[in-house]
Design a protein around this motif. Structure first.
Motif, PDB file in Angstrom:
ATOM      1  N   MET A  55      -4.520  22.846  49.158  1.00 14.87           N
ATOM      2  CA  MET A  55      -3.148  22.377  49.110  1.00 14.87           C
ATOM      3  C   MET A  55      -2.858  21.864  47.709  1.00 14.87           C
ATOM      4  SD  MET A  55      -2.147  20.434  52.494  1.00 14.87           S
ATOM      5  CE  MET A  55      -1.512  21.488  53.716  1.00 14.87           C
ATOM      6  N   THR A  56      -1.616  21.780  47.416  1.00 12.89           N
ATOM      7  CA  THR A  56      -1.250  21.354  46.069  1.00 12.89           C
ATOM      8  C   THR A  56      -0.459  20.062  46.126  1.00 12.89           C
ATOM      9  OG1 THR A  56       0.769  22.622  46.121  1.00 12.89           O
ATOM     10  CG2 THR A  56      -1.169  23.721  45.226  1.00 12.89           C
ATOM     11  N   GLU A  57      -0.546  19.348  45.072  1.00 12.06           N
ATOM     12  CA  GLU A  57       0.232  18.126  44.886  1.00 12.06           C
ATOM     13  C   GLU A  57       0.917  18.266  43.535  1.00 12.06           C
ATOM     14  OE1 GLU A  57       0.368  15.274  46.692  1.00 12.06           O
ATOM     15  OE2 GLU A  57      -1.320  15.384  48.040  1.00 12.06           O
ATOM     16  N   VAL A  75      -8.177   9.467  50.875  1.00  9.96           N
ATOM     17  CA  VAL A  75      -7.226   8.617  51.586  1.00  9.96           C
ATOM     18  C   VAL A  75      -6.023   9.437  52.054  1.00  9.96           C
ATOM     19  CG1 VAL A  75      -5.943   7.792  49.562  1.00  9.96           C
ATOM     20  CG2 VAL A  75      -6.090   6.361  51.593  1.00  9.96           C
ATOM     21  N   SER A  76      -5.651  10.448  51.305  1.00  7.65           N
ATOM     22  CA  SER A  76      -4.538  11.301  51.702  1.00  7.65           C
ATOM     23  C   SER A  76      -4.900  12.141  52.923  1.00  7.65           C
ATOM     24  CB  SER A  76      -4.148  12.214  50.528  1.00  7.65           C
ATOM     25  OG  SER A  76      -3.125  13.089  50.909  1.00  7.65           O
ATOM     26  N   ARG A  77      -6.094  12.718  52.917  1.00  8.66           N
ATOM     27  CA  ARG A  77      -6.528  13.521  54.067  1.00  8.66           C
ATOM     28  C   ARG A  77      -6.668  12.660  55.313  1.00  8.66           C
ATOM     29  NH1 ARG A  77      -9.607  15.737  49.842  1.00  8.66           N
ATOM     30  NH2 ARG A  77     -11.441  14.570  50.463  1.00  8.66           N
ATOM     31  N   CYS A  78      -7.186  11.436  55.165  1.00  5.03           N
ATOM     32  CA  CYS A  78      -7.303  10.516  56.308  1.00  5.03           C
ATOM     33  C   CYS A  78      -5.926  10.147  56.851  1.00  5.03           C
ATOM     34  CB  CYS A  78      -8.061   9.254  55.903  1.00  5.03           C
ATOM     35  SG  CYS A  78      -9.788   9.513  55.532  1.00  5.03           S
ATOM     36  N   ARG A  79      -4.998   9.880  55.950  1.00  6.83           N
ATOM     37  CA  ARG A  79      -3.641   9.512  56.358  1.00  6.83           C
ATOM     38  C   ARG A  79      -2.981  10.655  57.125  1.00  6.83           C
ATOM     39  NH1 ARG A  79      -2.001   8.080  51.735  1.00  6.83           N
ATOM     40  NH2 ARG A  79      -1.410  10.162  51.105  1.00  6.83           N
ATOM     41  N   GLN A  80      -3.183  11.884  56.657  1.00  8.15           N
ATOM     42  CA  GLN A  80      -2.594  13.037  57.332  1.00  8.15           C
ATOM     43  C   GLN A  80      -3.160  13.196  58.743  1.00  8.15           C
ATOM     44  OE1 GLN A  80      -3.514  16.164  54.623  1.00  8.15           O
ATOM     45  NE2 GLN A  80      -1.781  15.745  53.296  1.00  8.15           N
ATOM     46  N   ALA A  81      -4.479  13.146  58.862  1.00  3.16           N
ATOM     47  CA  ALA A  81      -5.109  13.296  60.181  1.00  3.16           C
ATOM     48  C   ALA A  81      -4.691  12.165  61.109  1.00  3.16           C
ATOM     49  CB  ALA A  81      -6.632  13.326  60.034  1.00  3.16           C
ATOM     50  N   HIS A  82      -4.617  10.956  60.590  1.00  2.00           N
ATOM     51  CA  HIS A  82      -4.223   9.788  61.367  1.00  2.00           C
ATOM     52  C   HIS A  82      -2.798   9.951  61.888  1.00  2.00           C
ATOM     53  CE1 HIS A  82      -3.781   5.115  61.351  1.00  2.00           C
ATOM     54  NE2 HIS A  82      -4.056   5.559  62.557  1.00  2.00           N
ATOM     55  N   LEU A  92       3.719   5.038  60.243  1.00  6.41           N
ATOM     56  CA  LEU A  92       2.855   6.112  59.741  1.00  6.41           C
ATOM     57  C   LEU A  92       3.686   7.255  59.153  1.00  6.41           C
ATOM     58  CD1 LEU A  92       0.048   6.286  62.455  1.00  6.41           C
ATOM     59  CD2 LEU A  92      -0.196   5.592  60.061  1.00  6.41           C
ATOM     60  N   ALA A  93       4.818   7.554  59.779  1.00 13.40           N
ATOM     61  CA  ALA A  93       5.695   8.609  59.257  1.00 13.40           C
ATOM     62  C   ALA A  93       6.263   8.210  57.894  1.00 13.40           C
ATOM     63  CB  ALA A  93       6.822   8.897  60.244  1.00 13.40           C
ATOM     64  N   VAL A  94       6.682   6.956  57.761  1.00 14.38           N
ATOM     65  CA  VAL A  94       7.215   6.474  56.481  1.00 14.38           C
ATOM     66  C   VAL A  94       6.121   6.509  55.415  1.00 14.38           C
ATOM     67  CG1 VAL A  94       8.077   4.419  55.279  1.00 14.38           C
ATOM     68  CG2 VAL A  94       9.070   5.102  57.467  1.00 14.38           C
ATOM     69  N   LEU A  95       4.916   6.064  55.765  1.00 16.71           N
ATOM     70  CA  LEU A  95       3.799   6.083  54.821  1.00 16.71           C
ATOM     71  C   LEU A  95       3.472   7.516  54.406  1.00 16.71           C
ATOM     72  CD1 LEU A  95       1.534   4.597  53.345  1.00 16.71           C
ATOM     73  CD2 LEU A  95       0.172   4.775  55.429  1.00 16.71           C
ATOM     74  N   PHE A  96       3.468   8.430  55.364  1.00 14.89           N
ATOM     75  CA  PHE A  96       3.188   9.837  55.077  1.00 14.89           C
ATOM     76  C   PHE A  96       4.218  10.415  54.107  1.00 14.89           C
ATOM     77  CE2 PHE A  96       3.546  14.363  55.916  1.00 14.89           C
ATOM     78  CZ  PHE A  96       2.221  14.777  55.877  1.00 14.89           C
ATOM     79  N   VAL A  97       5.496  10.177  54.391  1.00 14.77           N
ATOM     80  CA  VAL A  97       6.566  10.706  53.532  1.00 14.77           C
ATOM     81  C   VAL A  97       6.516  10.056  52.156  1.00 14.77           C
ATOM     82  CG1 VAL A  97       9.070  10.823  53.220  1.00 14.77           C
ATOM     83  CG2 VAL A  97       8.061  11.400  55.432  1.00 14.77           C
ATOM     84  N   ALA A  98       6.303   8.754  52.104  1.00 13.16           N
ATOM     85  CA  ALA A  98       6.230   8.054  50.813  1.00 13.16           C
ATOM     86  C   ALA A  98       5.086   8.600  49.967  1.00 13.16           C
ATOM     87  CB  ALA A  98       6.067   6.558  51.033  1.00 13.16           C
ATOM     88  N   ALA A  99       3.945   8.841  50.602  1.00 15.38           N
ATOM     89  CA  ALA A  99       2.799   9.370  49.858  1.00 15.38           C
ATOM     90  C   ALA A  99       3.010  10.828  49.484  1.00 15.38           C
ATOM     91  CB  ALA A  99       1.528   9.215  50.687  1.00 15.38           C
ATOM     92  N   TRP A 100       3.788  11.557  50.274  1.00 16.65           N
ATOM     93  CA  TRP A 100       4.080  12.950  49.951  1.00 16.65           C
ATOM     94  C   TRP A 100       4.994  13.025  48.735  1.00 16.65           C
ATOM     95  CZ3 TRP A 100       2.152  17.458  51.645  1.00 16.65           C
ATOM     96  CH2 TRP A 100       2.842  18.610  51.315  1.00 16.65           C
ATOM     97  N   ILE A 101       5.969  12.124  48.683  1.00 15.16           N
ATOM     98  CA  ILE A 101       6.916  12.110  47.572  1.00 15.16           C
ATOM     99  C   ILE A 101       6.235  11.639  46.289  1.00 15.16           C
ATOM    100  CG2 ILE A 101       8.982  10.961  46.667  1.00 15.16           C
ATOM    101  CD1 ILE A 101      10.017  10.944  49.572  1.00 15.16           C
ATOM    102  N   ARG A 102       5.407  10.615  46.416  1.00 13.75           N
ATOM    103  CA  ARG A 102       4.707  10.066  45.248  1.00 13.75           C
ATOM    104  C   ARG A 102       3.242   9.871  45.620  1.00 13.75           C
ATOM    105  NH1 ARG A 102       5.887   8.209  40.317  1.00 13.75           N
ATOM    106  NH2 ARG A 102       4.669   6.504  39.509  1.00 13.75           N
TER     107      ARG A 102
END
Length: 154
Positions: free
Chosen positions: A1-3, A37-44, A136-146
């Motif tokens: 995946m890309t960031e 931490v990103s992969r853990c957050r996604q799975a969570h 968790l959705a807000v954290l996921f989106v926030a981390a996706w954006i930045r």
């Protein structure tokens, strides 16, 4: 995946928004591995979103739904702990406290929610579950954006 860190790579020039979207969807451009931490957050987050589905299966009359909901709760809690460990490592590496703080707050809420479910306190279990999924959705989106900086790019 890309960031893609818009405005932070290629000499600090801002990228066109289409490039950022293309990069996130697997197109060409700057490619980086996601930090743990990103992969853990996604799975969570994915596992947490499954919980209302399993509860709904049970509430619709399928006896096995409660078993799936209970196993899902175990999985969500375990992934929350794993996210906390990864968040701690990220906090130490980046010298920022928020990854571990957010992870600890989510795990604390999940612990209360887990206990409320076991004790049958649905008046607490249901709204707290909705709040956890929303956070968790807000954290996921926030981390996706930045996204968090990678060790190689941080």
């Amino acid at each position: 995946m890309t960031e893609c860190l818009v405005g932070h790579e290629r000499g600090g020039h801002d990228h066109h928004i289409g490039t950022a979207v293309s990069n996130r969807l697997g197109g060409s451009g700057d490619r980086r591995r996601r930090p743990p931490v990103s992969r853990c957050r996604q799975a969570h987050t994915v596992a947490a979103f499954g919980q209302p589905v399993f509860a709904g299966v049970y509430l619709s009359g399928a006896v096995g739904g409660l078993h799936w909901h209970a196993r899902g709760a175990d999985l969500v809690f375990s992934l929350g702990l794993l996210q906390t460990v990864a968040g701690t490592a990220a906090s130490v590496r980046m010298r920022r406290v928020w990854p571990v703080t957010v992870s600890l707050l989510v795990v604390a809420a999940e612990t209360v929610q887990y206990m409320a479910g076991l004790s049958g306190a649905l008046w607490l279990h249901l709204p707290l579950g909705a709040a956890i999924i929303a956070s968790l959705a807000v954290l996921f989106v926030a981390a996706w954006i930045r996204p968090l900086p990678n060790a190689a790019h941080g």
